[in-house]
Design a protein around this motif. Structure first.
Motif: not given
Length: 377
Positions: A290-295, A328-334, A340-345
């Motif tokens: 449901e969210y869009a990921y960018s950057n 991992f990081t990304a900008d999200i909108s929804g 901002t979403a992130s994963a890791g390390p």
């Protein structure tokens, strides 16, 4: 009174000159004078002697000629001619004399290559010759590397000279082979007796060779090397030398190039903007549709440490001694807004293998795909 002969008496021939006259018989008791034989003229005597000598000379010449021709047509003569050329290093002449087929791929069947071999054939002796109809077998002993090596040659009768003397042709003897197996990249350059070849896809090579010992060396340039070896071919009619197995190891330049190749692979994965970089050992998951990921971005927090070992079936083994770390990081909108979403390390596993080298350096291939074996992905 004076004795006078009648006129014309002096002209009367002596009794010895008259035909039909006989000498008066010799009285008994008076020895008979020896009768002289008429001497044979010298010219006639010389003619008789010369004629006898000519007959003897012709007979001797015939015997000598027959013996000489028999020897020159003996079944072992083609074998001797072949081995004479071989011991003198005249490889081309020897191959032609024996009818041995060869081409440009037979790099060891040349004067230059054979001259660099040790343990060559330096002499020989013929042990026995056996003739059976139109086939002859010649057994010989080759002097090779300070010892005698048995060899058997077969010849075929191809006709006769003057209808009497057999003409023998040597059957091409079976050559030995230098057999190589290199634990290294396919097509690895190898020098055998100074002749450069390349191994096949499975890392092997087989080369026809004359009796001798041939030095073998891997030419890995500045990247890798192997301990030198030698291949020994004994006599003729053998399947080949004892297989020479050579294992390559990286030089210091090769190890450095391998580490650089691993680093390039890690940097390529980190540079990806995908959550699951293709062919990499790490990935992020759990995206909300449901969210869009960018950057989207990966950040390497710690580079993995590796060691390079020996050659395996696909290359020099690269083992990870200390995992790297990446986030991992990304900008999200929804529906819930932006953020901002992130994963890791997560672990960065750089295990794999170096499959070869080019002028630019080493080629690294990962053994871990998309983090299948990683902890913390």
């Amino acid at each position: 009174m004076t004795d006078q002969q009648p006129d014309g008496w002096a002209a009367v021939p002596h009794v010895d000159t008259l035909r039909g006259t006989q000498e008066a018989p010799v009285p008994a008791g008076v020895p008979t004078p020896a009768r002289r034989r008429r001497p044979v003229r010298r010219g006639a005597l010389v003619g008789i002697v010369a004629g006898g000598v000519a007959v003897v000379v012709l007979a001797v010449t015939g015997v000598v000629g027959y013996v000489s021709q028999s020897a020159s047509h003996a079944a072992d003569r083609p074998v001797r001619a072949f081995l004479d050329d071989l011991t003198a290093g005249r490889v081309d002449d020897a191959l032609d004399a024996a009818g041995i087929d060869h081409d440009d791929q037979d790099v060891l069947l040349t004067d230059a290559a054979y001259a660099k071999a040790s343990g060559r054939v330096t002499g020989y002796r013929i042990a026995a010759t056996r003739t059976d109809g139109d086939t002859a077998t010649v057994r010989a002993y080759l002097r090779q590397g300070g010892r005698d090596v048995a060899a058997t040659f077969t010849l075929d009768r191809e006709g006769t000279d003057w209808g009497v003397f057999p003409v023998w042709a040597l059957e091409a003897p079976e050559l030995g082979e230098v057999e190589l197996s290199v634990r290294g990249p396919a097509g690895t350059p190898v020098e055998v007796a100074g002749q450069r070849i390349a191994t096949s896809e499975d890392g092997t090579a087989r080369l026809s060779a004359l009796p001798g010992t041939y030095a073998v060396a891997v030419d890995g340039g500045k990247w890798f090397t192997a301990e030198g070896a030698s291949a020994q071919v004994s006599g003729f009619g053998v399947t080949g030398s004892a297989p020479v197995a050579m294992t390559t190891t990286l030089t210091s330049a090769g190890e450095q190039a391998a580490q650089q190749a691993v680093d390039r692979w890690v940097d390529g994965c980190i540079a990806s903007t995908d959550a699951a970089p293709a062919g990499c050992s790490f990935y992020a998951y759990g995206e909300d549709p449901e969210y869009a990921y960018s950057n989207q971005k990966w950040t390497l927090e710690q580079r993995p440490r590796v060691t390079v070992g020996g050659w395996l079936s696909r290359g020099w083994a690269v083992s990870t001694t200390t995992f790297g770390r990446a986030t991992f990081t990304a900008d999200i909108s929804g529906p819930g807004g932006v953020g901002t979403a992130s994963a890791g390390p997560m672990n960065v596993n750089a295990s794999g293998y170096v499959s070869g080298f080019t002028d630019e350096g080493a080629t690294f291939e990962s053994a871990i795909g998309n983090g299948a074996s990683d902890t913390g992905s």
